[in-house]
Design a protein around this motif. Structure first.
Motif, PDB file in Angstrom:
ATOM      1  N   GLN A   1       0.828  -1.207   0.000  1.00 23.26           N
ATOM      2  CA  GLN A   1       0.000   0.000   0.000  1.00 23.26           C
ATOM      3  C   GLN A   1       0.859   1.252   0.000  1.00 23.26           C
ATOM      4  OE1 GLN A   1      -2.267  -0.617   3.549  1.00 23.26           O
ATOM      5  NE2 GLN A   1      -3.943  -1.651   2.497  1.00 23.26           N
ATOM      6  N   LEU A   2       1.882   1.265   0.843  1.00 23.60           N
ATOM      7  CA  LEU A   2       2.721   2.445   0.984  1.00 23.60           C
ATOM      8  C   LEU A   2       3.463   2.760  -0.315  1.00 23.60           C
ATOM      9  CD1 LEU A   2       3.172   4.389   3.312  1.00 23.60           C
ATOM     10  CD2 LEU A   2       5.186   3.067   3.954  1.00 23.60           C
ATOM     11  N   ILE A   3       3.992   1.723  -0.959  1.00 23.13           N
ATOM     12  CA  ILE A   3       4.735   1.932  -2.201  1.00 23.13           C
ATOM     13  C   ILE A   3       3.814   2.454  -3.298  1.00 23.13           C
ATOM     14  CG2 ILE A   3       5.989   0.766  -4.061  1.00 23.13           C
ATOM     15  CD1 ILE A   3       7.136  -1.113  -1.917  1.00 23.13           C
ATOM     16  N   THR A   4       2.653   1.831  -3.462  1.00 28.43           N
ATOM     17  CA  THR A   4       1.745   2.264  -4.527  1.00 28.43           C
ATOM     18  C   THR A   4       1.198   3.665  -4.254  1.00 28.43           C
ATOM     19  OG1 THR A   4      -0.058   1.053  -3.429  1.00 28.43           O
ATOM     20  CG2 THR A   4       1.092  -0.063  -5.220  1.00 28.43           C
ATOM     21  N   GLN A   5       0.965   3.984  -2.976  1.00 22.92           N
ATOM     22  CA  GLN A   5       0.508   5.329  -2.638  1.00 22.92           C
ATOM     23  C   GLN A   5       1.598   6.362  -2.905  1.00 22.92           C
ATOM     24  OE1 GLN A   5      -0.529   4.543   1.394  1.00 22.92           O
ATOM     25  NE2 GLN A   5      -2.621   3.912   0.914  1.00 22.92           N
ATOM     26  N   MET A   6       2.828   6.027  -2.537  1.00 28.02           N
ATOM     27  CA  MET A   6       3.929   6.958  -2.740  1.00 28.02           C
ATOM     28  C   MET A   6       4.210   7.155  -4.226  1.00 28.02           C
ATOM     29  SD  MET A   6       5.727   8.923  -0.923  1.00 28.02           S
ATOM     30  CE  MET A   6       7.085  10.048  -1.213  1.00 28.02           C
TER      31      MET A   6
END
Length: 377
Positions: free
Chosen positions: A220-225
């Protein structure tokens, strides 16, 4: 989960996808950098050669960059290189974090602070070293390598004052800074047209947390970033630094393939008996005296065992035991738990109702029921 294949028609939800960005702009390409290879080439910096080059090009073009490091402070812990002693909080069973801006150690759970020791508290050795990376260290690295760049930091330490969060974002939006360094609070829902570079400095920091959700949260964090870069007419670039480039969570986040990730992660959760295929419930007992918390947990375990046997719930129970919490002491109180994992088909309502009654009836310790808790500390 209910929107994917294999769910009964009456329980299935419609899957609505956003196949493209606003205006038809393409998603930025994510470049995965293997930090093991950087180390082999003699690069001891927290920035890879690719990230340094990308930052230089971004700044030369007058664009902005966002760098994510999901830990505040300068270094995550302080340790003695001679005996291995780690400086821990006196009130919590966790290591203290070094904050360079204050030149002090701080506990991120209770807020306690203390001076940085000049000698090891255990062996009196002067060989004290700071380990790990936090937002302060990333800011310092940017300023060393790009002294002309204006840098803003955004984490829980600098957003405590009223409206501090909005002031930082407004300043960055106006172009008062070239680089924004922050924790996960900068990864979601922000729209800066001039940002063409976003980077995850250390993806492994969330990947290897002792939590069954750690891979999901990293994805989630990677795709959001990745979504922060290239949101206007200028194309975006994303740098993802990791020591585990072949991990499925990293690979599938880089390709932004949520379907493949769901299939892989759900297969793992099913085989390992983790939610949503099971239910985790725990009673957490806390008290200033360790014995009071431990005894309360043991009493509750005995009563809960009786309820499970008498009600015929035992076949649906995977694991149940009383034990100390992973962080046994927090904010000056001791913590013990009754940990229960059960199959999803169990009568969870009756079992958790019994656990709530045990919590409500406890008088010698504070008791709290958690069902599928977000943290198992």
């Amino acid at each position: 989960m209910r929107a994917m294949p294999g769910v009964r028609p009456e329980n299935r939800l419609a899957l609505i996808e956003l196949s493209q960005r606003v205006g038809g702009r393409p998603l930025p390409q994510i470049e995965v950098v293997d930090m093991r290879r950087e180390f082999e080439r003699g690069n001891r910096s927290i920035f890879s050669a690719a990230l340094c080059q990308a930052l230089e090009e971004c700044l030369d073009r007058g664009r902005q960059a966002m760098l994510l490091i999901n830990r505040r402070g300068h270094s995550s812990f302080v340790s003695c290189r001679k005996c291995g002693h780690v400086v821990k909080c006196d009130r919590c069973d966790v290591s203290m974090t070094y904050h360079q801006s204050e030149n002090a150690l701080r506990c991120h759970y209770c807020g306690a602070s203390r001076p940085v020791p000049q000698k090891c508290p255990s062996c009196q050795s002067p060989y004290i070293k700071f380990f790990g990376v936090g937002t302060e260290q990333v800011v310092a690295q940017v300023r060393r390598q790009f002294p002309q760049a204006q840098v803003l930091r955004m984490d829980a330490d600098v957003t405590r004052a009223k409206d501090a969060h909005a002031k930082i974002l407004d300043a960055f939006r106006r172009g008062d800074a070239d680089v924004l360094v922050g924790t996960q609070m900068i990864a979601k829902g922000l729209d800066f047209p001039n940002v063409t570079l976003s980077a995850v400095v250390a993806a492994d920091m969330t990947l290897n947390l002792p939590d069954y959700r750690s891979v999901e949260r990293t994805f989630q964090l990677i795709t959001q970033m990745a979504g922060r870069a290239g949101r206007a007419e200028h194309p975006g670039r994303v740098i993802l630094q990791t020591y585990e480039p072949d991990h499925y969570g990293i690979r599938l986040a880089a390709s932004q393939d949520f379907r493949a990730f769901y299939l892989r992660e759900s297969a793992y959760r099913r085989s390992a008996l983790y939610p949503p295929f099971t239910v985790i419930a725990r009673l957490v007992f806390s008290a200033k005296e360790e014995g009071a918390a431990r005894d309360a947990a043991q009493r509750a375990e005995k009563e809960l065992n009786g309820f499970l046997d008498e009600g015929g719930h035992r076949p649906d129970i995977i694991q149940m035991r009383a034990l100390e919490c992973p962080v046994k002491r927090l904010r000056g109180v001791y913590r013990y738990q009754v940990f229960l994992k059960m199959y999803f088909k169990a009568d969870t309502r009756a079992i958790t109702a019994c656990m709530q009654r045990l919590a409500d009836g406890e008088t010698l310790a504070h008791a709290e029921l958690e069902v599928n808790p977000t943290s198992l500390l």
